[in-house]
Design an enzyme around this catalytic site. Sequence first.
Site, PDB file in Angstrom:
ATOM      1  N   GLU A 147     -31.990  14.142  31.144  1.00 19.36           N
ATOM      2  CA  GLU A 147     -30.779  14.759  31.698  1.00 19.36           C
ATOM      3  C   GLU A 147     -30.839  16.281  31.645  1.00 19.36           C
ATOM      4  OE1 GLU A 147     -29.748  13.804  27.315  1.00 19.36           O
ATOM      5  OE2 GLU A 147     -31.060  13.068  28.904  1.00 19.36           O
ATOM      6  N   ASP A 157     -28.199  21.140  30.346  1.00 20.12           N
ATOM      7  CA  ASP A 157     -28.149  19.782  29.802  1.00 20.12           C
ATOM      8  C   ASP A 157     -26.839  19.116  30.222  1.00 20.12           C
ATOM      9  OD1 ASP A 157     -29.188  17.722  27.715  1.00 20.12           O
ATOM     10  OD2 ASP A 157     -27.105  18.081  27.103  1.00 20.12           O
ATOM     11  N   ASP A 183     -27.916   7.448  37.155  1.00 16.04           N
ATOM     12  CA  ASP A 183     -28.823   8.031  38.156  1.00 16.04           C
ATOM     13  C   ASP A 183     -28.042   8.765  39.241  1.00 16.04           C
ATOM     14  OD1 ASP A 183     -30.964   7.004  36.789  1.00 16.04           O
ATOM     15  OD2 ASP A 183     -31.315   5.320  38.151  1.00 16.04           O
ATOM     16  N   ASN A 213     -24.346   6.723  30.182  1.00 11.75           N
ATOM     17  CA  ASN A 213     -25.153   5.553  30.546  1.00 11.75           C
ATOM     18  C   ASN A 213     -24.657   4.290  29.843  1.00 11.75           C
ATOM     19  OD1 ASN A 213     -27.016   6.422  32.461  1.00 11.75           O
ATOM     20  ND2 ASN A 213     -28.448   7.209  30.935  1.00 11.75           N
TER      21      ASN A 213
END
Length: 276
Positions: A191, A147, A164, A155
């Site tokens: 993610e 993770d 991204d 973000n």
Amino acid sequence: YVIAFYSYAYPIMMAYAAHAFLLEGTIWKLLGLLAVIYTLYMTMAAWKLYISLQETIILRFNSQETAEKLESVRQELNIELTSRKKTESKLNKVMSELERAVNHLEELAAIDELTGTPNRRSFDAAMAREWGRARREQTSIALLMIDVDHFKKYNDIYHHQKGDEALISVAGILKQYAQRPGDMAARYGGEDFALILVNSSEKHVIKLAEQLRRDVRGLKIEHEGAGSIGYLTISIGTAVCTPTESDDYSVLIKAADDALYTAKKAGRNQVKAAVA
């Protein structure tokens, strides 16, 4: 022969027969009768010869006509065969292109569009396949659940385009750890990533997981939301087992997922191991 007979011999023989009948004497009459019989015989022979010649001419004509028809049919068949070969060639080309298109679509359906790694669908298929192989051969199989730490904050701070790019960078590192047949690095979702390692010991898996964690940290992707570390990091949960007949691969996923939860709860940017 027939024309010569009717033009010359026939009139002479008939005249001779008539003359013989007019003369006195049995001998002359017999000679006349013989001349008539001979003439009739020759007439029948000439007629048969005429009929035979006619039939021969007709037969030759019919044979020539049949040969011409056969040649015409042969040419038509050649044209039809050539046409069918061209059609078959075009059909084979279309089928080949269609097969390539289908294979390409299947490949696209199995790959995560963003990171270029196998997607969840491919992961599930690979997990089932390698679990079955390990169970048959009684070898170990390992799973790393990964993770990206504080990714929602990343973000929020750097926006989705940067997010991204960060996922692509992490995936690039992860791919380097799936080099053997049967190994697979996949995007599990969002993610989260997963790494399947076949025939690996627990010690080797933990060592490899620690190296993977350091490699991602070594990318030095700036992350203000990561606290004092200041860079993007990952947490990893590992699990290793040798499958039994009664279990399925979900037990390995759960064990690795539980270990990942422990790593995140313990402060992230670390590796935790579990035994499935």
